[in-house]
Design a protein around this motif. Structure first.
Motif, short mmCIF file in Angstrom:
data_model
loop_
_atom_site.label_atom_id
_atom_site.label_comp_id
_atom_site.label_asym_id
_atom_site.label_seq_id
_atom_site.Cartn_x
_atom_site.Cartn_y
_atom_site.Cartn_z
N LYS B 76 43.78 39.60 37.13
CA LYS B 76 43.75 41.05 37.34
C LYS B 76 45.03 41.72 36.83
O LYS B 76 44.98 42.70 36.07
CB LYS B 76 43.56 41.36 38.83
CG LYS B 76 42.35 40.67 39.45
CD LYS B 76 42.20 40.95 40.92
CE LYS B 76 43.30 40.39 41.79
NZ LYS B 76 43.33 38.92 41.90
N THR B 77 46.16 41.17 37.23
CA THR B 77 47.44 41.75 36.79
C THR B 77 47.59 41.62 35.28
O THR B 77 48.02 42.56 34.60
CB THR B 77 48.61 41.05 37.51
OG1 THR B 77 48.45 41.25 38.92
CG2 THR B 77 49.94 41.61 37.07
N THR B 78 47.22 40.47 34.76
CA THR B 78 47.32 40.27 33.31
C THR B 78 46.42 41.28 32.58
O THR B 78 46.82 41.85 31.56
CB THR B 78 46.89 38.84 32.95
OG1 THR B 78 47.57 37.93 33.81
CG2 THR B 78 47.22 38.51 31.52
N PHE B 118 53.11 48.60 39.79
CA PHE B 118 53.28 47.17 39.64
C PHE B 118 53.04 46.44 40.95
O PHE B 118 53.32 46.95 42.02
CB PHE B 118 54.69 46.86 39.13
CG PHE B 118 54.95 47.41 37.76
CD1 PHE B 118 54.69 46.66 36.63
CD2 PHE B 118 55.43 48.70 37.61
CE1 PHE B 118 54.92 47.17 35.37
CE2 PHE B 118 55.67 49.23 36.34
CZ PHE B 118 55.41 48.46 35.22
N GLN B 119 52.50 45.22 40.82
CA GLN B 119 52.27 44.40 42.00
C GLN B 119 53.60 44.13 42.72
O GLN B 119 53.68 44.25 43.93
CB GLN B 119 51.61 43.07 41.58
CG GLN B 119 51.31 42.15 42.74
CD GLN B 119 50.41 41.01 42.31
OE1 GLN B 119 50.08 40.85 41.15
NE2 GLN B 119 49.99 40.20 43.26
N LEU B 120 54.63 43.74 41.93
CA LEU B 120 55.96 43.62 42.49
C LEU B 120 56.65 44.96 42.26
O LEU B 120 56.96 45.32 41.14
CB LEU B 120 56.74 42.51 41.79
CG LEU B 120 56.09 41.13 41.92
CD1 LEU B 120 56.80 40.11 41.05
CD2 LEU B 120 56.10 40.67 43.36
N LEU B 208 46.52 51.09 40.18
CA LEU B 208 47.40 50.61 41.24
C LEU B 208 47.20 49.12 41.42
O LEU B 208 46.09 48.67 41.72
CB LEU B 208 47.09 51.35 42.54
CG LEU B 208 47.09 52.89 42.46
CD1 LEU B 208 46.49 53.50 43.72
CD2 LEU B 208 48.50 53.41 42.23
N ASP B 209 48.27 48.34 41.24
CA ASP B 209 48.16 46.89 41.42
C ASP B 209 48.61 46.55 42.84
O ASP B 209 49.79 46.53 43.14
CB ASP B 209 49.02 46.17 40.38
CG ASP B 209 48.61 44.70 40.24
OD1 ASP B 209 47.86 44.21 41.10
OD2 ASP B 209 49.04 44.07 39.27
N GLU B 210 47.66 46.29 43.70
CA GLU B 210 47.89 45.97 45.10
C GLU B 210 48.81 46.99 45.79
O GLU B 210 49.89 46.64 46.25
CB GLU B 210 48.44 44.54 45.23
CG GLU B 210 47.48 43.54 44.62
CD GLU B 210 47.70 42.11 45.11
OE1 GLU B 210 48.38 41.93 46.14
OE2 GLU B 210 47.18 41.19 44.48
N PRO B 211 48.34 48.21 45.88
CA PRO B 211 49.19 49.26 46.48
C PRO B 211 49.43 49.06 47.97
O PRO B 211 50.40 49.58 48.50
CB PRO B 211 48.39 50.54 46.24
CG PRO B 211 46.98 50.10 46.10
CD PRO B 211 47.04 48.75 45.45
MG LIG Z 1 48.11 40.21 40.45
#
Ligand SMILES: [Mg+2]
Ligand SMILES: Nc1ncnc2c1ncn2[C@@H]1O[C@H](COP(=O)(O)OP(=O)(O)OP(=O)(O)O)[C@@H](O)[C@H]1O
Lengths: 328, 316
Positions: B76-78, B118-120, B208-211
């Motif tokens: 997902k992030t990629t 970003f997730q991080l 939104l990556d894991e907000p």
């Molecule tokens: Mg991810």
């Protein structure tokens, strides 16, 4: 011990030519490293191409002083473009490696036998400062009171140098309070975040590299004009590292940090040097010769810096809160 | 009062419109949407021998909240990184509002109106919360080197930006922190700041990556509210999330990714009962019911293995 000499050289060094030219170099490094997070280890090369640009234009090409200054500035801009274009898209350490190597290449080219006709080999170039001193408004003589005096030549280059320092600080002050400076500081924190907000990070890093390089190159002019000569070894990596030391001493990302840092750095060096030489001469330190004084003063000043980093890591002007969190 | 009701009306209209758009859609991966804002074709990203992303076709409906879910390492992030220009895809094309976005650098993607978080979390630690926010604004005159030297040329715009930032900070309950360094915020507050900062760009599509990761449940509720607000303001939201309760609560449509590919799509209330999705999360054959005799046999095998082990131990 001759305290008058020690005190007079020390006090004069606080505003002397060395202080001025290293302040300029450090203001440039502060833009690169303090505000943008760029590791430029080739600041000496920016100073070198400027000093030599002026020297070669005047002595070899017989062109007027102002054209020499223009050539020096253009050389600094070109150097920034040349160093930045391949490296600024890569990780921060690549710029560090490329700049330190490029600075050595520049120095070795200046001192090479092959280009002796142009750059003068290891002796460098001289006799290009007449155009500058022709503009000197101070009539010949000594200026000042008591032991606090300077020759008309020294006074002129110091005046010009401090004006350049003031203008540079003014520019940094204006820029770093502007949205432009905000982008730079954000790049220092996290490039990807800045990209995700629609800013062209490469372009800003290049602008920062050029600006800091050009301000540093002013230090190269000041050196060349003050000593009426340039030699390749003046522009060695040591010069760059002194500039970094000064930035950290004064406090990174502070407008006046590099100026105060440079004053403290040179006052300390000159003071330690004066006291040690006099003490050795007077026989107070029997285990040291006067030749050893030079290196020992660096050891002592280095020790002082270590202590400073331990007890005041943010530098003289730094904000303690800022270094409290880990940047990465 | 009347303003409130019209606001409520448009809100329900927006949600109803989003739901209507998905009403009769098939549940197949890559199903065409009535009005897609983002259309992705054949995106592939490999890391050495590992194919992290291999998406044939997917469309994101305009004005909706779409959830992208999938097990850890699904890609997902990629996938986000490819779409937003933070990584270079090995193959594939995608369009945003009909404009080609493949190979476009990250900052241009953001300027086009497609902004991601970003997730991080990437808070800019040594900038204040307010400076973080101001950075997000676009077309700033003072971001030009020469104009930056003349404060008069950008002051007025800066004031307008500040006002806009203050509104957003108040909505995200960060207004008390405006002069604090972002580095001093808590993890959840940084998530909020990053989301608010992304909104300063005035995007059309927010990714939104894991907000909600690491945000406490009380704050989660308000974050959910903010995400719904975004749709109600006409934005499109695509978000990655692991918490299925949350996905059910706010999304209009769910896309499921596993091992780099899109394996299913569907409405949030039924997607988790889709066999393809269950397989992806729990591994195939997990649900083949065991008969009594099979159970007995497994028990015997386990006992035998245990006995053999004990025997070995005692022989030593
Ligand atoms: Mg991810
Ligand atoms: N830079 C990289 N180099 C090598 N492999 C990578 C890289 N980035 C991701 N991968 C691999 O690609 C796969 C997909 O990773 P990705 O981060 O996209 O997963 P994800 O779906 O976001 O997972 P999560 O839900 O845990 O965040 C993983 O197997 C990961 O190991």
């Amino acid at each position: 011990m001759d305290w008058i000499t020690i005190i007079s050289t020390t006090v004069k060094s606080a505003i002397g030519v060395e202080t001025v030219l290293y302040a300029l170099a450090a203001i440039g490094i502060n833009i690169h490293f303090g505000y943008t997070g760029l590791l430029n280890f080739g600041q000496a090369a920016f100073m070198g191409v400027a000093g030599y640009g002026l020297a070669v234009t005047v002595t070899v090409l017989n062109l007027p002083f102002w054209i020499g200054i223009a050539v020096g500035l253009i050389a600094a801009v070109l150097l920034a473009l040349l160093l930045g274009a391949p490296t600024l898209r890569l990780r921060a350490d690549y710029l560090a490696i490329v700049t330190i190597a490029a600075a050595e290449i520049v120095r070795l080219v200046f001192r090479s036998v092959k280009f002796k006709e142009v750059f003068g080999g290891s002796d460098g170039q001289r006799g290009f400062s007449d155009g500058f001193y022709a503009l000197n408004p101070f009539p010949e003589g000594e200026y000042g009171i008591g032991w606090f005096t300077f020759s008309h030549r020294l006074l002129w280059i110091m005046l010009v140098g401090w004006v350049l320092v003031a203008i540079s600080c003014g520019i940094v002050y204006l820029l770093m309070r502007s949205p432009w400076g905000r982008v730079l500081k954000a790049i220092r924190e996290d490039e990807d975040a800045v990209r995700s907000l629609g800013k062209n990070v490469f372009s800003y890093k290049m602008q920062s590299l050029i600006l800091g390089g050009v301000i540093g190159s002013l230090g190269g002019f000041v050196y060349g004009l003050a000593y009426a000569s340039v030699q390749p070894d003046v522009f060695g990596t040591e010069t760059t590292f002194f500039a970094y030391t000064i930035v950290i001493l004064g406090g990174a990302a502070r407008v006046l940090g590099p100026v105060v840092g440079s004053m403290i750095f040179w006052v300390l060096l000159v003071l330690v040097n004066g006291v040690l030489s006099e003490a050795v001469q007077a026989g107070y330190i029997p285990f040291m010769t006067s030749i050893q004084v030079g290196p020992v003063r660096y050891i002592l000043v280095g020790l002082g810096l270590i202590l400073l980093l331990i007890f005041r890591p943010q530098g003289i002007f730094g904000d303690k809160r800022e270094i409290a969190f880990d940047v990465r | 009062m009347s303003a409130e009701t019209t606001a409520a009306n448009t809100v329900s209209e927006r949600k109803a419109a989003a739901l209507a758009a998905f009403k009769d859609l098939a549940r197949d991966p890559g199903v065409p949407k009535p009005d897609p804002i983002l259309v992705v074709d054949g995106v592939v990203r490999r890391f050495g021998g590992l194919t992290a992303v291999e998406v044939d076709h997917v469309e994101i409906q305009r004005g909706s909240i779409t959830a992208l879910i999938g097990p850890n390492g699904a890609g997902k992030t990629t996938f986000f990184n490819q779409l937003t220009g933070f990584d270079t895809a090995d193959a594939g094309k995608w369009t945003f509002n009909g404009n080609n976005m493949s190979g476009v650098p990250a900052h241009r993607v953001a300027r086009a109106g497609m902004v991601r978080t970003f997730q991080l979390t990437k808070a800019l630690s040594r900038l204040t919360v307010m400076e973080n926010m101001r950075l997000g604004a676009q077309h700033q005159r003072g971001e030009n080197f020469w104009r930056a030297l003349v404060p008069g040329s950008w002051r007025a715009q800066e004031d307008a930006i500040t006002e806009q930032a203050e509104d957003l900070l108040a909505r995200f309950k960060l207004d008390a922190k405006r002069e604090d360094f972002a580095g001093s915020l808590s993890g959840g507050q940084r998530k909020l700041l990053e989301m608010a900062r992304a909104l300063m760009v005035k995007p059309e599509l927010v990714m939104l990556d894991e907000p909600m990761a690491g945000v406490n449940p009380a704050l989660t509720q308000s974050l959910l509210g903010h995400v719904k607000d975004l749709r109600d303001q006409g934005m499109t939201v695509l978000f990655v999330e692991h918490d299925m309760d949350m996905v059910r609560d706010i999304s209009d449509w769910v896309i499921v990714m596993a091992q780099g590919a899109i394996i299913a799509e569907g409405p949030p209330d039924t997607i988790m009962s889709d066999s393809r999705v269950i397989d992806a999360y729990l591994g195939a054959h997990h649900d083949a019911p065991l008969s009594d005799s099979e159970l007995q046999e497994q028990l015997h095998q386990a006992e035998a293995a245990l006995e053999a082990e004990i025997e070995e131990e005692t022989q030593k």
